[in-house]
Design a protein around this motif. Structure first.
Motif, mmCIF file in Angstrom:
data_model
loop_
_atom_site.group_PDB
_atom_site.id
_atom_site.type_symbol
_atom_site.label_atom_id
_atom_site.label_comp_id
_atom_site.label_asym_id
_atom_site.label_seq_id
_atom_site.Cartn_x
_atom_site.Cartn_y
_atom_site.Cartn_z
ATOM 1 N N VAL A 270 20.592 33.471 -0.184
ATOM 2 C CA VAL A 270 19.561 33.932 -1.110
ATOM 3 C C VAL A 270 19.722 33.184 -2.424
ATOM 4 C CG1 VAL A 270 18.648 35.880 -2.426
ATOM 5 C CG2 VAL A 270 19.418 36.229 -0.086
ATOM 6 N N ASP A 271 18.630 32.655 -2.944
ATOM 7 C CA ASP A 271 18.637 31.977 -4.240
ATOM 8 C C ASP A 271 17.831 32.803 -5.237
ATOM 9 O OD1 ASP A 271 20.070 29.392 -3.845
ATOM 10 O OD2 ASP A 271 18.517 29.108 -2.313
ATOM 11 N N ILE A 272 18.438 33.032 -6.398
ATOM 12 C CA ILE A 272 17.794 33.812 -7.461
ATOM 13 C C ILE A 272 17.660 32.913 -8.682
ATOM 14 C CG2 ILE A 272 17.922 35.873 -8.900
ATOM 15 C CD1 ILE A 272 19.758 37.111 -6.789
ATOM 16 N N PRO B 282 6.549 32.991 9.180
ATOM 17 C CA PRO B 282 7.502 33.438 10.206
ATOM 18 C C PRO B 282 8.544 32.364 10.494
ATOM 19 C CG PRO B 282 5.265 34.017 10.840
ATOM 20 C CD PRO B 282 5.147 33.155 9.626
ATOM 21 N N GLY B 283 9.813 32.735 10.406
ATOM 22 C CA GLY B 283 10.920 31.818 10.665
ATOM 23 C C GLY B 283 11.235 30.861 9.532
ATOM 24 N N ASP B 284 10.524 30.981 8.387
ATOM 25 C CA ASP B 284 10.702 30.021 7.300
ATOM 26 C C ASP B 284 11.083 30.689 5.991
ATOM 27 O OD1 ASP B 284 10.821 27.437 6.361
ATOM 28 O OD2 ASP B 284 8.721 27.416 5.704
ATOM 29 N N GLY B 285 11.596 31.905 6.046
ATOM 30 C CA GLY B 285 12.062 32.567 4.841
ATOM 31 C C GLY B 285 10.943 33.166 4.000
ATOM 32 N N THR B 286 11.343 33.761 2.877
ATOM 33 C CA THR B 286 10.414 34.456 1.985
ATOM 34 C C THR B 286 10.763 34.142 0.534
ATOM 35 O OG1 THR B 286 10.165 36.272 3.574
ATOM 36 C CG2 THR B 286 9.487 36.707 1.298
ATOM 37 N N VAL B 287 9.737 33.966 -0.282
ATOM 38 C CA VAL B 287 9.914 33.756 -1.724
ATOM 39 C C VAL B 287 9.102 34.820 -2.453
ATOM 40 C CG1 VAL B 287 9.622 32.204 -3.681
ATOM 41 C CG2 VAL B 287 10.223 31.282 -1.432
ATOM 42 N N ILE B 288 9.784 35.638 -3.242
ATOM 43 C CA ILE B 288 9.139 36.656 -4.072
ATOM 44 C C ILE B 288 9.260 36.215 -5.522
ATOM 45 C CG2 ILE B 288 9.227 39.041 -4.879
ATOM 46 C CD1 ILE B 288 10.210 39.858 -2.140
ATOM 47 N N SER B 289 8.126 36.101 -6.212
ATOM 48 C CA SER B 289 8.100 35.688 -7.611
ATOM 49 C C SER B 289 7.446 36.784 -8.437
ATOM 50 C CB SER B 289 7.322 34.385 -7.790
ATOM 51 O OG SER B 289 7.940 33.327 -7.085
ATOM 52 N N VAL B 290 8.085 37.164 -9.520
ATOM 53 C CA VAL B 290 7.550 38.168 -10.419
ATOM 54 C C VAL B 290 7.626 37.627 -11.835
ATOM 55 C CG1 VAL B 290 9.799 39.326 -10.547
ATOM 56 C CG2 VAL B 290 7.758 40.547 -11.253
ATOM 57 N N ARG C 141 25.586 34.478 1.189
ATOM 58 C CA ARG C 141 25.759 33.527 0.092
ATOM 59 C C ARG C 141 24.625 33.687 -0.918
ATOM 60 N NH1 ARG C 141 25.867 27.714 1.407
ATOM 61 N NH2 ARG C 141 24.311 28.255 2.996
ATOM 62 N N VAL C 142 24.975 33.632 -2.193
ATOM 63 C CA VAL C 142 24.008 33.789 -3.267
ATOM 64 C C VAL C 142 24.049 32.556 -4.153
ATOM 65 C CG1 VAL C 142 23.252 35.200 -5.210
ATOM 66 C CG2 VAL C 142 24.298 36.301 -3.235
ATOM 67 N N GLY C 143 22.896 31.966 -4.422
ATOM 68 C CA GLY C 143 22.805 30.809 -5.296
ATOM 69 C C GLY C 143 21.669 30.974 -6.279
ATOM 70 N N GLY C 144 21.397 29.928 -7.046
ATOM 71 C CA GLY C 144 20.302 29.994 -7.995
ATOM 72 C C GLY C 144 20.728 29.609 -9.394
ATOM 73 N N ARG D 235 5.772 33.402 -20.414
ATOM 74 C CA ARG D 235 6.157 34.262 -19.297
ATOM 75 C C ARG D 235 7.637 34.083 -18.966
ATOM 76 N NH1 ARG D 235 1.310 33.676 -14.753
ATOM 77 N NH2 ARG D 235 -0.390 34.506 -16.040
ATOM 78 N N VAL D 236 8.218 35.166 -18.484
ATOM 79 C CA VAL D 236 9.559 35.126 -17.888
ATOM 80 C C VAL D 236 9.382 35.344 -16.392
ATOM 81 C CG1 VAL D 236 11.764 36.311 -17.711
ATOM 82 C CG2 VAL D 236 10.773 35.874 -19.962
ATOM 83 N N VAL D 237 9.898 34.420 -15.594
ATOM 84 C CA VAL D 237 9.675 34.435 -14.147
ATOM 85 C C VAL D 237 11.002 34.649 -13.433
ATOM 86 C CG1 VAL D 237 8.770 33.180 -12.162
ATOM 87 C CG2 VAL D 237 7.728 32.854 -14.423
ATOM 88 N N LEU D 238 11.031 35.629 -12.540
ATOM 89 C CA LEU D 238 12.181 35.894 -11.672
ATOM 90 C C LEU D 238 11.754 35.587 -10.244
ATOM 91 C CD1 LEU D 238 15.033 37.100 -11.122
ATOM 92 C CD2 LEU D 238 13.902 39.332 -10.901
ATOM 93 N N THR D 239 12.538 34.747 -9.550
ATOM 94 C CA THR D 239 12.236 34.340 -8.178
ATOM 95 C C THR D 239 13.409 34.671 -7.282
ATOM 96 O OG1 THR D 239 10.868 32.522 -8.998
ATOM 97 C CG2 THR D 239 11.541 32.434 -6.697
ATOM 98 N N VAL D 240 13.125 35.295 -6.151
ATOM 99 C CA VAL D 240 14.133 35.606 -5.143
ATOM 100 C C VAL D 240 13.675 34.957 -3.837
ATOM 101 C CG1 VAL D 240 15.381 37.409 -3.912
ATOM 102 C CG2 VAL D 240 14.672 37.783 -6.287
ATOM 103 N N ALA D 241 14.444 33.963 -3.344
ATOM 104 C CA ALA D 241 14.083 33.211 -2.138
ATOM 105 C C ALA D 241 15.198 33.349 -1.108
ATOM 106 C CB ALA D 241 13.844 31.740 -2.473
#
Length: 430
Positions: free
Chosen positions: A326-328, A384-392, A287-290, A336-342
């Motif tokens: 995954v939320d984008i 660990p066990g709580d997901g990942t958030v990548i922000s650029v 599933r993809v959200g955001g 700034r322009v911020v892209l987040t992938v969680a």
């Protein structure tokens, strides 16, 4: 678009091109103008016809190199006889018109040309010759022209010849050095551009084609064994293998398109993200959200790097996170322009130094390199066990244009009432 700064071109292999050609044309044109002024200011004299004829010949001799410099310029540079022969004609005109006439400035142009074209040896030679011509003209006109005996005429004016000639030689040396420095700088810029393109291509191949082909190789090895023990499962593996091969072909086409110079700026960033997320979600069943905001125009480099970072982030989710959602998010925050992938996947322990995650591979370090290449940076939050958030983030361009008048209502979808702004039909964008 800002104008490209002009670069000083060297004189080339023949020694008559670049800045020297431009400078000589300018001086020759100015000298032609001085001849015209001299012609207009002629007094009624006994030899008026001879003076006019000599000035016309001198004008033709000055204009021909201007019009045919590509052919005549290299000859003048190699053989000083052109300027030396011109001095004979200049001596005649100077004697007939007098050293206090406008024609004197024509002879100063000859001194300047001598220094520019032939350097310090030419400056010494032509300044001496011009002083001798000047002194001879004074000597011949002294009996009937009392004005030639004052200090300005006898000392000041002839001293201008060596000064102007040396100034021309000094300008030649300075301009040659500047042209050489700019050529060296341009060569270094080309080398750096080639190196940057190699690094970009290496990142692009690692982040897409290399990983896909590597997976195809492992799948092909496993398929030969599974055919013997599980034929129905081998059929499904063969279908996945064919799909991976199509993906590799598509990634190769994208890399080749980038080498041909196709600009990602032709596709708006929110549209590109929707398309990429939709394909990935359909392929993986995740599933993809955001939400995706209109962030305005961005440089092509930032667009390309953000798209590649998104692809790599989604590939990491598929390979390692085993997430169910995954939320984008794409938004503009000030400059700034911020892209987040969680994701809600397995997560991991993030070290203090992000580069330690990558080791010798590109991985997250490659993603951060891409962000910094676009003028921004990348951060990772995970447990660990709580997901990942990548922000650029990357520097923002011009603000998005505001739509005048009321906006049309968002389209409706079955089961959800309305689709929020930035949604992809068929997916849940929250």
């Amino acid at each position: 678009m800002a104008d490209k700064p002009l670069r000083l071109e060297g004189r080339g292999a023949g020694g008559a091109g670049g800045w020297l050609a431009s400078a000589c044309r300018l001086i020759l044109n100015v000298r032609a103008g001085i001849l015209l002024v001299t012609l207009v200011s002629l007094r009624e004299e006994e030899h008026r016809g001879l003076v006019v004829a000599a000035i016309l010949v001198a004008g033709v001799a000055s204009l021909v190199p201007v019009l045919r410099w590509e052919q005549i310029g290299p000859i003048i540079v190699r053989h000083p006889s052109y300027l030396a022969g011109e001095l004979v004609l200049a001596a005649l005109i100077l004697i007939l018109t007098g050293v206090d006439s406008p024609f004197f400035f024509f002879t100063l142009g000859t001194a300047l040309l001598g220094g520019l074209v032939y350097g310090y040896p030419g400056a010494a030679l032509f300044s001496i010759m011009l002083v001798l011509v000047y002194a001879y003209a004074i000597h011949l006109r002294a009996p009937f022209d009392a004005a030639v005996n004052d200090f300005r005429t006898v000392v000041v004016l002839p001293s201008l010849y060596p000064i102007v000639a040396v100034a021309g030689a000094g300008a030649r040396r300075l301009l040659d050095r500047q042209a050489a420095a700019e050529e060296t700088l341009a060569t270094q810029e080309r080398t750096m551009a080639v190196q940057a393109e190699r690094e970009r291509l290496a990142r692009d191949m690692h982040d897409s084609l290399a990983k896909t082909v590597h997976g195809i190789g492992f799948a092909a090895l496993a398929l030969s064994r599974r055919i013997q023990v599980d034929p129905p499962g081998a059929v499904e593996d063969a279908r996945k293998l064919a799909e991976d091969a199509r993906t590799a072909a598509q990634e190769a086409r994208e890399l080749l398109s980038g080498l041909r110079g196709r600009d990602d700026a032709e596709l708006p960033l929110p549209t590109a993200i929707r398309s990429e997320a939709a394909r990935w979600g359909e392929r993986t069943g995740t599933r993809v959200g955001g939400s995706l905001d209109d962030v305005g125009p961005l440089p092509s480099l930032a667009l390309r790097e953000l798209r590649w970072i998104l692809k790599e982030a989604l590939a990491n989710v598929e390979r390692y996170a085993h997430a169910t959602r995954v939320d984008i998010h794409l938004r503009r925050l000030g400059a700034r322009v911020v892209l987040t992938v969680a994701d809600d996947g397995a997560g991991f322990e993030v070290p203090d130094d992000l580069d330690q995650l990558a080791g010798g591979s590109f991985g997250l370090r490659g993603m951060r390199e891409r962000a910094r290449l676009a003028g921004g940076d990348l951060s990772v939050e995970s447990e660990p066990g709580d997901g990942t958030v990548i922000s650029v983030w990357v520097p923002a361009g011009a603000p998005p244009r505001q739509v005048e008048g009321p906006e049309p209502p968002p389209p409706a979808t079955a089961g959800s009432g309305t689709v929020p702004e930035g949604a992809v039909e068929g997916f849940t964008w929250q």
